[in-house]
Design a protein around this motif. Structure first.
Motif, PDB file in Angstrom:
ATOM      1  N   PHE A 165       0.843  -1.193   0.000  1.00 23.91           N
ATOM      2  CA  PHE A 165       0.000   0.000   0.000  1.00 23.91           C
ATOM      3  C   PHE A 165       0.881   1.246   0.000  1.00 23.91           C
ATOM      4  CE2 PHE A 165      -2.376   3.357   2.174  1.00 23.91           C
ATOM      5  CZ  PHE A 165      -3.532   3.382   1.406  1.00 23.91           C
ATOM      6  N   LYS A 214      -8.836  -0.528   6.193  1.00 21.20           N
ATOM      7  CA  LYS A 214      -9.855   0.395   5.680  1.00 21.20           C
ATOM      8  C   LYS A 214      -9.501   1.836   6.010  1.00 21.20           C
ATOM      9  CE  LYS A 214     -13.349  -1.711   7.640  1.00 21.20           C
ATOM     10  NZ  LYS A 214     -14.740  -2.044   8.051  1.00 21.20           N
ATOM     11  N   LEU A 237      -6.841   3.494   3.710  1.00 23.72           N
ATOM     12  CA  LEU A 237      -7.334   3.753   2.366  1.00 23.72           C
ATOM     13  C   LEU A 237      -8.304   4.936   2.361  1.00 23.72           C
ATOM     14  CD1 LEU A 237      -7.544   3.002  -0.600  1.00 23.72           C
ATOM     15  CD2 LEU A 237      -9.268   1.289   0.019  1.00 23.72           C
ATOM     16  N   ARG A 238      -9.221   4.970   3.314  1.00 25.01           N
ATOM     17  CA  ARG A 238     -10.209   6.047   3.350  1.00 25.01           C
ATOM     18  C   ARG A 238      -9.563   7.393   3.646  1.00 25.01           C
ATOM     19  NH1 ARG A 238     -14.985   2.970   6.815  1.00 25.01           N
ATOM     20  NH2 ARG A 238     -15.729   1.620   5.130  1.00 25.01           N
ATOM     21  N   GLN A 257      -1.245   2.879   8.168  1.00 23.76           N
ATOM     22  CA  GLN A 257      -0.526   1.797   7.506  1.00 23.76           C
ATOM     23  C   GLN A 257       0.520   1.208   8.451  1.00 23.76           C
ATOM     24  OE1 GLN A 257      -0.400  -0.087   4.977  1.00 23.76           O
ATOM     25  NE2 GLN A 257       1.704  -0.839   5.129  1.00 23.76           N
ATOM     26  N   GLN A 308      -9.891  -4.187  -0.252  1.00 27.93           N
ATOM     27  CA  GLN A 308     -10.485  -2.883   0.025  1.00 27.93           C
ATOM     28  C   GLN A 308     -10.429  -2.016  -1.232  1.00 27.93           C
ATOM     29  OE1 GLN A 308     -11.956  -2.362   2.806  1.00 27.93           O
ATOM     30  NE2 GLN A 308     -11.135  -4.011   4.076  1.00 27.93           N
ATOM     31  N   PRO A 366     -11.288   2.033  -2.810  1.00 25.52           N
ATOM     32  CA  PRO A 366     -11.519   3.427  -2.404  1.00 25.52           C
ATOM     33  C   PRO A 366     -13.014   3.736  -2.352  1.00 25.52           C
ATOM     34  CG  PRO A 366      -9.799   3.308  -4.073  1.00 25.52           C
ATOM     35  CD  PRO A 366     -10.417   1.946  -4.000  1.00 25.52           C
TER      36      PRO A 366
END
Length: 330
Positions: free
Chosen positions: A9, A105, A108-109, A134, A157, A159
Motif C-alpha cells: 500500500f 480500511k 485507504l479512506r 498503515q 479494500q 476506495p
C-alpha cells in the motif's frame, strides 16, 4: 527475514506530492524517550484563542500533528517471549481480525480523502495520518506473525465512492473505538494479561490513536466553519447519517456475513473484550470510569485550545452520573 509479508500500500499513490517519512535511524534509550515525550506534549507557542475555521486554527492543528510524529519502526519493535498461558489468552482475544481489517480500511479512506483536499497543510496532515494507519497495520501484522495468531482472509479494500463519507465514517469510528480501547488497554495492563514488555511495545500505537482523533476533531471543526450555509447544511446532514450508521452497526443490527452465511465478527466487541482481559470480569460502570480517566490522561499533554472528541466522553460521563443517581436512590 522476519516472516512478515510486505504490504505494498502506497499513500503517495493516492495523495500526489506526499512525501512519506524517511526510515528513522537506530536510536538509543534517551532518543526514544525524547520522541515519546514529543508525541505526548504539544502547545501552540502564540497566545490567544484558536477559533475553529481560522487559518491559525488550521495551521496549529497541522503543526501539532507534524511536530508530535513519532519515528518508531515496526521492524525493530521487540516482541517479548510470552508464557504459554499468557500467549494463549492473547491469541484467543476476539479482536485481531477486525483490528487488522479496520486499519486497512482506515488507511485507504484517509488517503482517498486527503487526495481531494486543496489546502496543502491539511492534505499533508491527513496523508500522514493515513501513513501512520498503515504503520499500525504493519505493527499488528508483525505481532500476528510473532505469536502465531490465525486471521481470517482479509477482504480486498476499494476506495470509497464518496471520499468525504468514508473519512467521516473512519474518523467518528476511531473516536468511538479509541475511547474504549484506552480503557481496555489499561485494564489489560492492570490485569497482567499484557506483560509490561508487551505494554511498552504497543504504547506508541495507543498514543498515536489519541493524536489521530485529536486531528480529526479539529479538522471537522475547521472544515465545517469554512463551509457556506448550504454546504454546511449538507455536511451536517451527512454527519448525522454517519452517526446513525455507526449506531446501527454497533448495536448489532447490521451484520457482516461470511461466504457460508455465518455471522462474521462485528464491531461490537468492547464488553466482550473487557471480560477477556480481566480475570474477574469488569462491570459496565467500572469500565466506563476507567475509559473516561484514560481518555483524559492521554489528551492532557496537548494544547487545551485544540478541540477534543466530545460525544462519547460526554455520553459516558452522563451514564456514570445517572448510575450514581439511581444507585443512591436504591
Amino acid at each position: 527475514m522476519d516472516g512478515h509479508a510486505t504490504d505494498t500500500f502506497d499513500v503517495a499513490g493516492l495523495v500526489p506530492g506526499f512525501q512519506p517519512p524517511q526510515p528513522a535511524p537506530a536510536q538509543d534509550d534517551a532518543q526514544l524517550a525524547a520522541a515519546d515525550a514529543r508525541m505526548r506534549h504539544w502547545r501552540e507557542p502564540a497566545d490567544g484563542p484558536l477559533v475553529p475555521g481560522s487559518d491559525r486554527h488550521g495551521d496549529a492543528t497541522c503543526r501539532m500533528f507534524r511536530d508530535t510524529f513519532n519515528p518508531y519502526r515496526p521492524a525493530v519493535l521487540d516482541w517479548p517471549v510470552l508464557e504459554p498461558a499468557v500467549r494463549d489468552r492473547i491469541v484467543a482475544l476476539p479482536i485481531w481480525d477486525i483490528a487488522v481489517q479496520t486499519e486497512g480500511k482506515a488507511r485507504l479512506r484517509m488517503a482517498a480523502y486527503a487526495g481531494t483536499l486543496r489546502d496543502p497543510a491539511m492534505r499533508d496532515a491527513l496523508a500522514l495520518n493515513a501513513w501512520e494507519e498503515q504503520r499500525h497495520k504493519d505493527v499488528l501484522a508483525r505481532m500476528v506473525a510473532a505469536y502465531g495468531i490465525d486471521l481470517a482472509p482479509e477482504p480486498v479494500q476499494h476506495p470509497p465512492r464518496d471520499p468525504e463519507w468514508g473519512y467521516l465514517v473512519t474518523g467518528y469510528s476511531e473516536c468511538i473505538d479509541s475511547f474504549f480501547a484506552f480503557g481496555l488497554f489499561e485494564l489489560a495492563r492492570r490485569s497482567g494479561l499484557f506483560p509490561p514488555a508487551l505494554v511498552d511495545t504497543f504504547e506508541p500505537v495507543m498514543q498515536e490513536e489519541c493524536r489521530h482523533i485529536l486531528l480529526f476533531a479539529n479538522w471537522a471543526a475547521w472544515h465545517r466553519a469554512r463551509l457556506s450555509f448550504l454546504r454546511r447544511v449538507r455536511f451536517e446532514a451527512k454527519v448525522a447519517a454517519v452517526w446513525a450508521f455507526l449506531a446501527w452497526e454497533r448495536i448489532g443490527l447490521a451484520r457482516a456475513m461470511d461466504a457460508d452465511g455465518a455471522r462474521a465478527q462485528d464491531n461490537n466487541f468492547t464488553l466482550h473484550g473487557a471480560q477477556s482481559v480481566a480475570d474477574d470480569g469488569v462491570g459496565v460502570r467500572d469500565l466506563l470510569a476507567l475509559c473516561v480517566a484514560e481518555n483524559d490522561r492521554r489528551f492532557a499533554g496537548y494544547d487545551e485550545r485544540l478541540l477534543r472528541p466530545r460525544t462519547v466522553p460526554r455520553l459516558a460521563r452522563l451514564a456514570l452520573r445517572l448510575a450514581r443517581l439511581f444507585g443512591r436512590r436504591r
